[in-house]
Design an enzyme around this catalytic site. Structure first.
Site, PDB file in Angstrom:
ATOM      1  N   GLY A  78       1.000  -1.325   0.029  1.00 32.18           N
ATOM      2  CA  GLY A  78      -0.020  -0.102  -0.089  1.00 32.18           C
ATOM      3  C   GLY A  78       0.923   1.085   0.082  1.00 32.18           C
ATOM      4  O   GLY A  78       2.002   1.032  -0.221  1.00 32.18           O
TER       5      GLY A  78
ATOM      6  N   ASP B 265       0.297  -8.730   1.555  1.00 25.79           N
ATOM      7  CA  ASP B 265      -0.677  -7.937   1.187  1.00 25.79           C
ATOM      8  C   ASP B 265      -1.647  -8.607   0.343  1.00 25.79           C
ATOM      9  O   ASP B 265      -1.283  -9.476  -0.201  1.00 25.79           O
ATOM     10  CB  ASP B 265       0.099  -6.882   0.273  1.00 25.79           C
TER      11      ASP B 265
ATOM     12  N   THR C  48      -6.474  -3.121  -1.726  1.00 27.96           N
ATOM     13  CA  THR C  48      -6.266  -1.751  -1.986  1.00 27.96           C
ATOM     14  C   THR C  48      -4.836  -1.401  -2.175  1.00 27.96           C
ATOM     15  O   THR C  48      -4.378  -0.286  -2.543  1.00 27.96           O
ATOM     16  CB  THR C  48      -6.825  -0.894  -0.982  1.00 27.96           C
ATOM     17  N   GLY C  49      -4.027  -2.486  -2.075  1.00 30.06           N
ATOM     18  CA  GLY C  49      -2.586  -2.275  -2.206  1.00 30.06           C
ATOM     19  C   GLY C  49      -2.165  -2.699  -3.666  1.00 30.06           C
ATOM     20  O   GLY C  49      -3.177  -3.179  -4.628  1.00 30.06           O
TER      21      GLY C  49
ATOM     22  N   TYR D  63      -5.323 -16.912   9.133  1.00 29.35           N
ATOM     23  CA  TYR D  63      -3.983 -17.410   9.760  1.00 29.35           C
ATOM     24  C   TYR D  63      -2.940 -16.995   9.132  1.00 29.35           C
ATOM     25  O   TYR D  63      -2.780 -17.339   7.991  1.00 29.35           O
ATOM     26  CB  TYR D  63      -4.042 -18.957  10.211  1.00 29.35           C
TER      27      TYR D  63
ATOM     28  N   SER E  18      -5.230  -2.044   5.644  1.00 29.68           N
ATOM     29  CA  SER E  18      -6.415  -1.916   5.850  1.00 29.68           C
ATOM     30  C   SER E  18      -6.694  -0.755   4.853  1.00 29.68           C
ATOM     31  O   SER E  18      -5.944   0.116   4.246  1.00 29.68           O
ATOM     32  CB  SER E  18      -6.310  -0.755   6.979  1.00 29.68           C
TER      33      SER E  18
ATOM     34  N   TYR F 243     -14.391   1.958   9.989  1.00 34.08           N
ATOM     35  CA  TYR F 243     -13.009   2.278  10.041  1.00 34.08           C
ATOM     36  C   TYR F 243     -12.520   2.818  11.581  1.00 34.08           C
ATOM     37  O   TYR F 243     -11.689   2.098  12.136  1.00 34.08           O
ATOM     38  CB  TYR F 243     -12.515   3.481   9.083  1.00 34.08           C
TER      39      TYR F 243
ATOM     40  N   LYS G 178     -10.316   0.579  14.293  1.00 32.49           N
ATOM     41  CA  LYS G 178      -9.167   1.074  14.697  1.00 32.49           C
ATOM     42  C   LYS G 178      -9.235   1.143  16.240  1.00 32.49           C
ATOM     43  O   LYS G 178      -8.324   0.989  16.919  1.00 32.49           O
ATOM     44  CB  LYS G 178      -8.650   2.362  14.012  1.00 32.49           C
TER      45      LYS G 178
ATOM     46  N   TYR H  87      -3.200  -7.469  24.533  1.00 32.28           N
ATOM     47  CA  TYR H  87      -1.919  -8.441  24.363  1.00 32.28           C
ATOM     48  C   TYR H  87      -0.629  -7.841  25.222  1.00 32.28           C
ATOM     49  O   TYR H  87       0.248  -8.593  25.621  1.00 32.28           O
ATOM     50  CB  TYR H  87      -1.772  -8.369  22.815  1.00 32.28           C
TER      51      TYR H  87
END
Ligand code: UDP
Length: 319
Positions: free
Chosen positions: A15, A36, A40-41, A65, A80, A150, A154, A164
């Site tokens: 991207g 990717d 969109t990339g 995965y 994204s 979006y 996020k 995490y």
């Protein structure tokens, strides 16, 4: 950081931002694995890296995965869709990559003992009621509006990253990215920089949404990527804004593009999209203090490079 040749995984590496990040990491001696799914990339963004033995491209959707053989030192989660038109056209994919994709990439970081950096966004502040926006502001987001897919993905991604970090002890970083521009933006992603430049280059009217009195603050891509690299190498686990605080109205921005491109396009006014933030400017005191970073690229110089990029695409018939 290992003695030499750390291995970095960049999701969304084909991207706009991801490909510039791959370039910087390679220049710092990293081996780079670029993931990717090319939704969109675009492979054109990384074609100059093809054939290097320190660069590998894997076509993969990171909501599934992720299998990366061997050691990994850093994971940069940049995959994204990232423009308001994308949120309308790809709402489920936007939610999935922010939620499931962040879960999968954090799982990879935990399994590999890698440092993890999340590409978050100024959109976590929504249509902000505090201006400029410091990291301590919790935001004003409409969860069910068109941009909610979006913004909420996020926000979830930030929550997941901190969970995490706190629960599994993963070494994490979160960057909140403000409006960024430069070569390799998608010409038709609908964002204001490619929209205005391609409109003027093609002699079409410039479409200013609303009155054009809403503001944005534009950061050149090399400044942004330098800030992100500094954050990745810092000890800071809390979110850090990276962007350029020099703010202007969209109408003034349209006039600037007209001026720099030297075109004769008219400005036409179109309806303001729903939930379009009225103001946006990063408070970058934290980045200055913690990272010793600040943007250095002058807006006119950055725009000149960006205009050159789109002019070249036009010459090649790619716009
Ligand atoms: N905008 C505009 N004309 C366009 C595209 C965008 O006036 O053709 C405006 C948009 O309404 C917003 C600003 O420019 O106020 C920045 O829009 P962009 O889509 O680049 O990203 P955002 O900052 O809203 O996420």
């Amino acid at each position: 950081m290992p003695e030499s040749n750390p291995v970095s995984v960049v999701t969304g590496g084909a991207g706009f931002l991801g490909s510039h990040l791959c370039d910087l990491l390679l220049s710092k001696g990293h081996r780079v694995v670029c993931l990717d799914n090319l939704l969109t990339g675009n492979l054109m963004n990384i074609e100059h890296l093809e054939g290097r033995d320190d660069f590998q491209f894997i076509k993969h959707n990171v909501t599934e995965y992720i299998d990366v053989p061997g050691p990994v030192d850093f994971i940069f989660h940049f995959a994204s869709p990232a423009s308001p038109i994308d949120y309308l056209e790809l709402p489920i994919q936007t939610l999935k990559v922010g939620a499931l994709g962040t879960h999968k990439t954090l799982g990879l970081a935990r399994a590999k003992g890698a440092r993890f950096l999340l590409a978050s966004t100024s959109e976590v502040y929504g249509d902000p009621l505090v201006h400029p926006q410091p990291e301590s502001y919790w935001g004003n987001v409409n969860p069910i509006g068109p941009r909610g897919v979006y913004d909420e993905a996020k926000r979830f991604a930030e929550a997941m990253t901190m969970a995490y970090h706190r629960f599994h002890g993963v070494d994490t970083r979160i960057v909140r990215i403000f409006n960024t521009y430069g070569p390799r933006m998608r010409p038709r992603d609908g964002r204001v920089v490619p929209a205005f430049i391609t409109q003027v280059l093609k002699g079409e009217p410039l479409t200013v949404f609303g009155t054009g009195r809403q503001t944005r603050s534009f950061c050149y891509v090399s400044d942004l990527i330098a800030g992100i690299y500094a954050l990745a190498m810092s000890d800071c686990h809390d979110p850090v804004n990276i962007g350029n605080p020099s703010e202007m109205t969209v109408l003034d921005f349209a006039k600037k593009i007209l001026d720099l491109c030297g075109g004769s396009s008219q400005i036409v006014f179109k309806p303001l999209p729903e939930d379009d933030p009225k103001v946006r400017q990063p408070d970058i005191r934290k980045a200055r203090a913690v990272l010793g970073w600040q943007p250095v690229m002058d807006l006119d110089a950055g725009l000149a490079r960006t205009i050159d990029y789109f002019r070249a695409l036009l010459t090649r018939g790619l716009i």
